[in-house]
Design a protein around this motif. Sequence first.
Motif, PDB file in Angstrom:
ATOM      1  N   TYR A  37       1.796  11.906   6.701  1.00  0.00           N
ATOM      2  CA  TYR A  37       2.055  13.329   6.920  1.00  0.00           C
ATOM      3  C   TYR A  37       3.250  13.694   6.048  1.00  0.00           C
ATOM      4  O   TYR A  37       4.271  12.972   6.048  1.00  0.00           O
ATOM      5  CB  TYR A  37       2.419  13.595   8.383  1.00  0.00           C
ATOM      6  N   ASN A  38       3.137  14.758   5.314  1.00  0.00           N
ATOM      7  CA  ASN A  38       4.256  15.200   4.451  1.00  0.00           C
ATOM      8  C   ASN A  38       4.748  14.087   3.526  1.00  0.00           C
ATOM      9  O   ASN A  38       5.954  13.947   3.310  1.00  0.00           O
ATOM     10  CB  ASN A  38       5.436  15.689   5.299  1.00  0.00           C
ATOM     11  N   GLY A  39       3.845  13.273   3.050  1.00  0.00           N
ATOM     12  CA  GLY A  39       4.243  12.223   2.112  1.00  0.00           C
ATOM     13  C   GLY A  39       4.914  11.014   2.744  1.00  0.00           C
ATOM     14  O   GLY A  39       5.430  10.153   2.038  1.00  0.00           O
ATOM     15  N   THR A  40       4.894  10.933   4.089  1.00  0.00           N
ATOM     16  CA  THR A  40       5.504   9.782   4.777  1.00  0.00           C
ATOM     17  C   THR A  40       4.474   9.137   5.699  1.00  0.00           C
ATOM     18  O   THR A  40       3.820   9.838   6.473  1.00  0.00           O
ATOM     19  CB  THR A  40       6.720  10.244   5.630  1.00  0.00           C
ATOM     20  N   PHE A  41       4.350   7.816   5.613  1.00  0.00           N
ATOM     21  CA  PHE A  41       3.413   7.127   6.504  1.00  0.00           C
ATOM     22  C   PHE A  41       3.905   7.162   7.948  1.00  0.00           C
ATOM     23  O   PHE A  41       5.105   7.036   8.205  1.00  0.00           O
ATOM     24  CB  PHE A  41       3.245   5.658   6.085  1.00  0.00           C
ATOM     25  N   ALA A  79       1.637   7.909  -6.416  1.00  0.00           N
ATOM     26  CA  ALA A  79       0.845   7.994  -7.656  1.00  0.00           C
ATOM     27  C   ALA A  79      -0.246   9.054  -7.550  1.00  0.00           C
ATOM     28  O   ALA A  79      -0.627   9.671  -8.543  1.00  0.00           O
ATOM     29  CB  ALA A  79       0.236   6.635  -7.979  1.00  0.00           C
ATOM     30  N   ASN A  80      -0.758   9.265  -6.341  1.00  0.00           N
ATOM     31  CA  ASN A  80      -1.833  10.250  -6.163  1.00  0.00           C
ATOM     32  C   ASN A  80      -1.308  11.592  -5.660  1.00  0.00           C
ATOM     33  O   ASN A  80      -2.091  12.503  -5.385  1.00  0.00           O
ATOM     34  CB  ASN A  80      -2.893   9.708  -5.207  1.00  0.00           C
ATOM     35  N   ASN A  81       0.008  11.645  -5.471  1.00  0.00           N
ATOM     36  CA  ASN A  81       0.650  12.862  -4.992  1.00  0.00           C
ATOM     37  C   ASN A  81       0.009  13.384  -3.703  1.00  0.00           C
ATOM     38  O   ASN A  81      -0.263  14.572  -3.562  1.00  0.00           O
ATOM     39  CB  ASN A  81       0.621  13.927  -6.096  1.00  0.00           C
ATOM     40  N   ILE A  82      -0.254  12.453  -2.766  1.00  0.00           N
ATOM     41  CA  ILE A  82      -0.861  12.845  -1.494  1.00  0.00           C
ATOM     42  C   ILE A  82       0.253  13.070  -0.467  1.00  0.00           C
ATOM     43  O   ILE A  82       1.145  12.241  -0.314  1.00  0.00           O
ATOM     44  CB  ILE A  82      -1.822  11.742  -0.968  1.00  0.00           C
ATOM     45  N   LYS A  83       0.164  14.187   0.211  1.00  0.00           N
ATOM     46  CA  LYS A  83       1.158  14.492   1.247  1.00  0.00           C
ATOM     47  C   LYS A  83       0.585  14.154   2.629  1.00  0.00           C
ATOM     48  O   LYS A  83       1.158  13.376   3.376  1.00  0.00           O
ATOM     49  CB  LYS A  83       1.555  15.978   1.199  1.00  0.00           C
ATOM     50  N   THR A  84      -0.567  14.741   2.971  1.00  0.00           N
ATOM     51  CA  THR A  84      -1.178  14.478   4.269  1.00  0.00           C
ATOM     52  C   THR A  84      -2.577  13.926   4.027  1.00  0.00           C
ATOM     53  O   THR A  84      -3.452  14.634   3.520  1.00  0.00           O
ATOM     54  CB  THR A  84      -1.189  15.766   5.120  1.00  0.00           C
ATOM     55  N   GLY A  85      -2.744  12.660   4.337  1.00  0.00           N
ATOM     56  CA  GLY A  85      -4.022  12.009   4.048  1.00  0.00           C
ATOM     57  C   GLY A  85      -4.084  10.613   4.640  1.00  0.00           C
ATOM     58  O   GLY A  85      -3.182  10.199   5.376  1.00  0.00           O
ATOM     59  N   ASN A  86      -5.174   9.926   4.320  1.00  0.00           N
ATOM     60  CA  ASN A  86      -5.419   8.600   4.892  1.00  0.00           C
ATOM     61  C   ASN A  86      -5.478   7.547   3.798  1.00  0.00           C
ATOM     62  O   ASN A  86      -6.179   7.726   2.803  1.00  0.00           O
ATOM     63  CB  ASN A  86      -6.770   8.581   5.620  1.00  0.00           C
ATOM     64  N   VAL A  87      -4.757   6.462   4.006  1.00  0.00           N
ATOM     65  CA  VAL A  87      -4.911   5.328   3.099  1.00  0.00           C
ATOM     66  C   VAL A  87      -5.762   4.279   3.818  1.00  0.00           C
ATOM     67  O   VAL A  87      -5.502   3.945   4.970  1.00  0.00           O
ATOM     68  CB  VAL A  87      -3.555   4.759   2.620  1.00  0.00           C
ATOM     69  N   TYR A  88      -6.821   3.879   3.160  1.00  0.00           N
ATOM     70  CA  TYR A  88      -7.678   2.803   3.667  1.00  0.00           C
ATOM     71  C   TYR A  88      -7.452   1.581   2.797  1.00  0.00           C
ATOM     72  O   TYR A  88      -7.389   1.705   1.571  1.00  0.00           O
ATOM     73  CB  TYR A  88      -9.165   3.190   3.594  1.00  0.00           C
ATOM     74  N   PHE A 113      -7.502  -7.710  -2.491  1.00  0.00           N
ATOM     75  CA  PHE A 113      -6.950  -6.534  -1.805  1.00  0.00           C
ATOM     76  C   PHE A 113      -7.261  -5.262  -2.592  1.00  0.00           C
ATOM     77  O   PHE A 113      -7.044  -5.211  -3.808  1.00  0.00           O
ATOM     78  CB  PHE A 113      -5.431  -6.706  -1.679  1.00  0.00           C
ATOM     79  N   THR A 114      -7.781  -4.264  -1.898  1.00  0.00           N
ATOM     80  CA  THR A 114      -7.970  -2.947  -2.522  1.00  0.00           C
ATOM     81  C   THR A 114      -7.458  -1.869  -1.567  1.00  0.00           C
ATOM     82  O   THR A 114      -7.499  -2.059  -0.342  1.00  0.00           O
ATOM     83  CB  THR A 114      -9.451  -2.644  -2.817  1.00  0.00           C
ATOM     84  N   ALA A 115      -6.996  -0.771  -2.115  1.00  0.00           N
ATOM     85  CA  ALA A 115      -6.542   0.348  -1.270  1.00  0.00           C
ATOM     86  C   ALA A 115      -6.781   1.663  -1.985  1.00  0.00           C
ATOM     87  O   ALA A 115      -6.652   1.746  -3.208  1.00  0.00           O
ATOM     88  CB  ALA A 115      -5.057   0.195  -0.961  1.00  0.00           C
ATOM     89  N   SER A 116      -7.157   2.665  -1.202  1.00  0.00           N
ATOM     90  CA  SER A 116      -7.312   4.005  -1.783  1.00  0.00           C
ATOM     91  C   SER A 116      -6.771   5.032  -0.792  1.00  0.00           C
ATOM     92  O   SER A 116      -6.683   4.761   0.416  1.00  0.00           O
ATOM     93  CB  SER A 116      -8.787   4.293  -2.074  1.00  0.00           C
ATOM     94  N   VAL A 117      -6.413   6.171  -1.319  1.00  0.00           N
ATOM     95  CA  VAL A 117      -5.859   7.210  -0.452  1.00  0.00           C
ATOM     96  C   VAL A 117      -6.531   8.541  -0.752  1.00  0.00           C
ATOM     97  O   VAL A 117      -6.832   8.843  -1.907  1.00  0.00           O
ATOM     98  CB  VAL A 117      -4.313   7.286  -0.604  1.00  0.00           C
TER      99      VAL A 117
END
Length: 286
Positions: A37-41, A79-88, A113-117
């Motif tokens: 949320y707001n760029g913070t996990f 890197a993806n400039n995500i503020k509110t989102g989900n990292v899997y 290991f792989t991760a995306s947001v």
Amino acid sequence: MKVLLGDKLVEREDVKIDMEDRGYQFGDGLYEVIRAYNGTFFTADEHIERLFRGAEKIELVLPFTKEELKNRLNELLVANNIKTGNVYFQVTRGIASPRNFTYPDPTKVPAIFTASVTDVPRDQEQMDKGVTAIILPDYRWLHCDIKSISLLGNVMAKHEAHKKGADEVVQHRDGVVTEGGSANMWMVKDGTIYTHPDGNLVLPGITKIVLLKVAREAGIPVKEESFTLEQLKEADEVFTSSTTIEAMPVIEIEGVPVGDGKRGPIVKQLQDLYVADVEKNCGKIR
Ligand code: PDD
């Protein structure tokens, strides 16, 4: 879109998973999802702890420390400039050939290991309105505490709900409610909230930990006790919880309204308490 492959940030199109990856061949791996949320996990440490606990249970040697993982996930978010989102993220037991059921030697076959947001705004409308559910037997295995990438049981259950025009599924074993298809399940009766205790039959939800904490702090009676389908029918309120949906009211089960068929007061209070806890850690979200 940038994703993580091991310790490298790469373009999504550049990731090629080997056909002999044990995740692909056996579903032999673990995953997690953390919400930002707001760029913070939020509750990153708890999710990372659960991954490490799961890895220990299946003797998977993780290719990072907790600190390294957290740093990499933060880099991915930035890197993806995500503020509110989900990292899997997924960790599989690596690429081993020839195919063999038993675990390969982790010193020779490192985990992958792989991760995306992705950007996922909060769906306040849905959280106000709630969702519908059907009831199904819990056909999954007996290690539901492990956040395994082998999700076929959950996939089949949720697809069954989808085919019947419902959003969620209430899973049960011999009439005892376990959890949803991808969420923990709760009911409210006479002001007390109930949810299945941790153990091998349900995932020890991180959202559940937060909700239990804020409920107890607010003086709402809580019982980590399982409940039956009979009790569910008599419930005043029902809701599910997960990282991606927070506390989500269930307003109809098998076509029958729960209570008056609208979000109830306790789940509303829990939603507000949850948001307050998120805001303490991540700043204003509504
Ligand atoms: N699912 N139970 C199951 C079977 C789940 O898949 C999840 C989460 C939960 C809730 O756990 P948490 O509160 O830690 O998110 C319970 C995630 C959201 C998913 O698979 O997308």
